[in-house]
Design an enzyme around this catalytic site. Structure first.
Site, PDB file in Angstrom:
ATOM      1  N   ASN A  42       1.024  -1.278  -0.041  1.00  0.00           N
ATOM      2  CA  ASN A  42       0.147   0.648   0.142  1.00  0.00           C
ATOM      3  C   ASN A  42       0.954   1.096   0.012  1.00  0.00           C
ATOM      4  O   ASN A  42       1.674   1.129   0.737  1.00  0.00           O
ATOM      5  CB  ASN A  42      -0.860  -0.165   0.823  1.00  0.00           C
ATOM      6  CG  ASN A  42      -0.122  -0.100   2.728  1.00  0.00           C
ATOM      7  OD1 ASN A  42       0.658  -0.468   2.338  1.00  0.00           O
ATOM      8  ND2 ASN A  42      -1.094   0.514   3.360  1.00  0.00           N
ATOM      9  N   ILE A  43       0.921   2.250  -0.776  1.00  0.00           N
ATOM     10  CA  ILE A  43       1.303   3.811  -1.265  1.00  0.00           C
ATOM     11  C   ILE A  43      -0.288   4.544  -0.452  1.00  0.00           C
ATOM     12  O   ILE A  43      -0.949   4.623  -1.131  1.00  0.00           O
ATOM     13  CB  ILE A  43       1.775   4.027  -2.212  1.00  0.00           C
ATOM     14  CG1 ILE A  43       2.533   2.262  -2.721  1.00  0.00           C
ATOM     15  CG2 ILE A  43       2.285   5.559  -2.432  1.00  0.00           C
ATOM     16  CD1 ILE A  43       2.967   2.193  -4.166  1.00  0.00           C
ATOM     17  N   GLU A  44       0.155   6.075   0.547  1.00  0.00           N
ATOM     18  CA  GLU A  44      -0.544   6.152   0.576  1.00  0.00           C
ATOM     19  C   GLU A  44      -0.350   7.669   0.664  1.00  0.00           C
ATOM     20  O   GLU A  44       0.670   8.131   0.013  1.00  0.00           O
ATOM     21  CB  GLU A  44      -0.735   6.434   2.477  1.00  0.00           C
ATOM     22  CG  GLU A  44      -1.300   4.633   3.502  1.00  0.00           C
ATOM     23  CD  GLU A  44      -1.584   4.437   4.871  1.00  0.00           C
ATOM     24  OE1 GLU A  44      -1.575   5.966   5.234  1.00  0.00           O
ATOM     25  OE2 GLU A  44      -2.228   3.861   4.847  1.00  0.00           O
ATOM     26  N   CYS A  53      -4.232   0.414  -2.537  1.00  0.00           N
ATOM     27  CA  CYS A  53      -3.724  -0.858  -2.361  1.00  0.00           C
ATOM     28  C   CYS A  53      -2.777  -1.579  -2.132  1.00  0.00           C
ATOM     29  O   CYS A  53      -2.477  -1.742  -3.320  1.00  0.00           O
ATOM     30  CB  CYS A  53      -5.491  -1.792  -1.343  1.00  0.00           C
ATOM     31  SG  CYS A  53      -6.598  -1.145  -0.486  1.00  0.00           S
ATOM     32  N   GLU A  55      -3.021  -4.892  -2.784  1.00  0.00           N
ATOM     33  CA  GLU A  55      -3.642  -5.785  -4.061  1.00  0.00           C
ATOM     34  C   GLU A  55      -4.002  -4.837  -5.385  1.00  0.00           C
ATOM     35  O   GLU A  55      -3.356  -5.555  -6.506  1.00  0.00           O
ATOM     36  CB  GLU A  55      -5.058  -6.280  -3.727  1.00  0.00           C
ATOM     37  CG  GLU A  55      -5.598  -6.583  -2.397  1.00  0.00           C
ATOM     38  CD  GLU A  55      -5.551  -6.179  -1.368  1.00  0.00           C
ATOM     39  OE1 GLU A  55      -4.816  -4.551  -0.952  1.00  0.00           O
ATOM     40  OE2 GLU A  55      -5.931  -6.357  -0.501  1.00  0.00           O
ATOM     41  N   CYS A  90     -10.113  -4.803   0.360  1.00  0.00           N
ATOM     42  CA  CYS A  90     -11.089  -3.919   0.338  1.00  0.00           C
ATOM     43  C   CYS A  90     -12.160  -4.447  -1.146  1.00  0.00           C
ATOM     44  O   CYS A  90     -11.727  -4.528  -1.723  1.00  0.00           O
ATOM     45  CB  CYS A  90     -10.924  -2.241   0.741  1.00  0.00           C
ATOM     46  SG  CYS A  90     -10.285  -1.737  -1.386  1.00  0.00           S
ATOM     47  N   CYS A  93     -10.380  -3.252  -4.583  1.00  0.00           N
ATOM     48  CA  CYS A  93     -10.122  -4.041  -4.909  1.00  0.00           C
ATOM     49  C   CYS A  93     -10.282  -5.431  -5.530  1.00  0.00           C
ATOM     50  O   CYS A  93      -9.878  -5.900  -6.302  1.00  0.00           O
ATOM     51  CB  CYS A  93      -8.610  -4.609  -3.635  1.00  0.00           C
ATOM     52  SG  CYS A  93      -7.585  -3.238  -3.707  1.00  0.00           S
TER      53      CYS A  93
HETATM   54  N1  THU Z   1      -4.973  -1.297   2.319  1.00  0.00           N
HETATM   55  C1  THU Z   1      -4.721  -2.293   1.592  1.00  0.00           C
HETATM   56  O1  THU Z   1      -3.862  -1.768   1.531  1.00  0.00           O
HETATM   57  N2  THU Z   1      -5.493  -3.393   1.421  1.00  0.00           N
HETATM   58  C2  THU Z   1      -6.308  -4.208   1.569  1.00  0.00           C
HETATM   59  O2  THU Z   1      -6.122  -5.136   1.658  1.00  0.00           O
HETATM   60  C3  THU Z   1      -6.913  -3.224   3.020  1.00  0.00           C
HETATM   61  C4  THU Z   1      -6.812  -1.984   3.377  1.00  0.00           C
HETATM   62  C5  THU Z   1      -4.611  -0.563   2.664  1.00  0.00           C
HETATM   63  C6  THU Z   1      -5.044   1.276   2.354  1.00  0.00           C
HETATM   64  C7  THU Z   1      -4.304   2.027   3.074  1.00  0.00           C
HETATM   65  O3  THU Z   1      -3.478   2.162   3.152  1.00  0.00           O
HETATM   66  C8  THU Z   1      -3.697   1.086   5.121  1.00  0.00           C
HETATM   67  O4  THU Z   1      -4.301  -0.138   4.309  1.00  0.00           O
HETATM   68  C9  THU Z   1      -5.155   1.544   5.786  1.00  0.00           C
HETATM   69  O5  THU Z   1      -6.967   1.243   5.054  1.00  0.00           O
END
Ligand code: THU
Length: 127
Positions: A42-44, A53, A55, A90, A93
């Protein structure tokens, strides 16, 4: 490629997560039908909405490389510093998976694996 090997690759990918806002780190390892594996984290973003996310990072890397058929994805997540745990994909995804995956595609977590048809029944497939 065993489920455990794919989970381990997801764990390695999780170390690359950029999650300064949620501090929740996720890694994914996507197994293509040709046996290749694409990983993602994940890259925020400070603006939150652009966050991607793990995925989708893995899927978009693979699709860019021309892959269109997929067998399974392993996903691990948890608070930064915690051991790899379960983080179910999520809804966004799952919709990306619906674009490229059959109902037999498998989603692998540390707790077990599920078919895509189980986790997204009645997926929207387009107009
Ligand atoms: N996130 C994912 O990368 N994959 C998931 O299956 C659920 C959520 C990430 C998004 C965000 O950066 C962090 O988790 C919190 O929601």
């Amino acid at each position: 490629m065993t489920d455990l090997e794919l989970l381990n690759l997801a764990g390695e990918a999780r170390k690359r997560a950029y999650a300064p806002y949620s501090h929740f780190a996720v890694g994914a390892a996507l197994l293509c039908a040709d046996g290749s594996v694409y990983t993602g984290c994940n890259i925020e973003n400070a603006s939150f909405t652009p966050t991607v996310c793990a995925e989708r990072t893995a899927f978009f890397k693979a699709v860019y490389d021309g892959k269109r058929e997929f067998t399974a994805i392993a996903v691990v997540g948890g608070k930064e510093g915690d051991p790899d745990g379960t983080a179910f994909p999520c809804g966004v995804c799952r919709q990306v998976m619906a674009e490229f995956c059959t109902e037999a595609f498998r989603v692998i977590t540390p707790e077990g694996s599920y078919s895509f048809g189980e986790i997204l029944p009645h997926a929207f497939g387009g107009i």
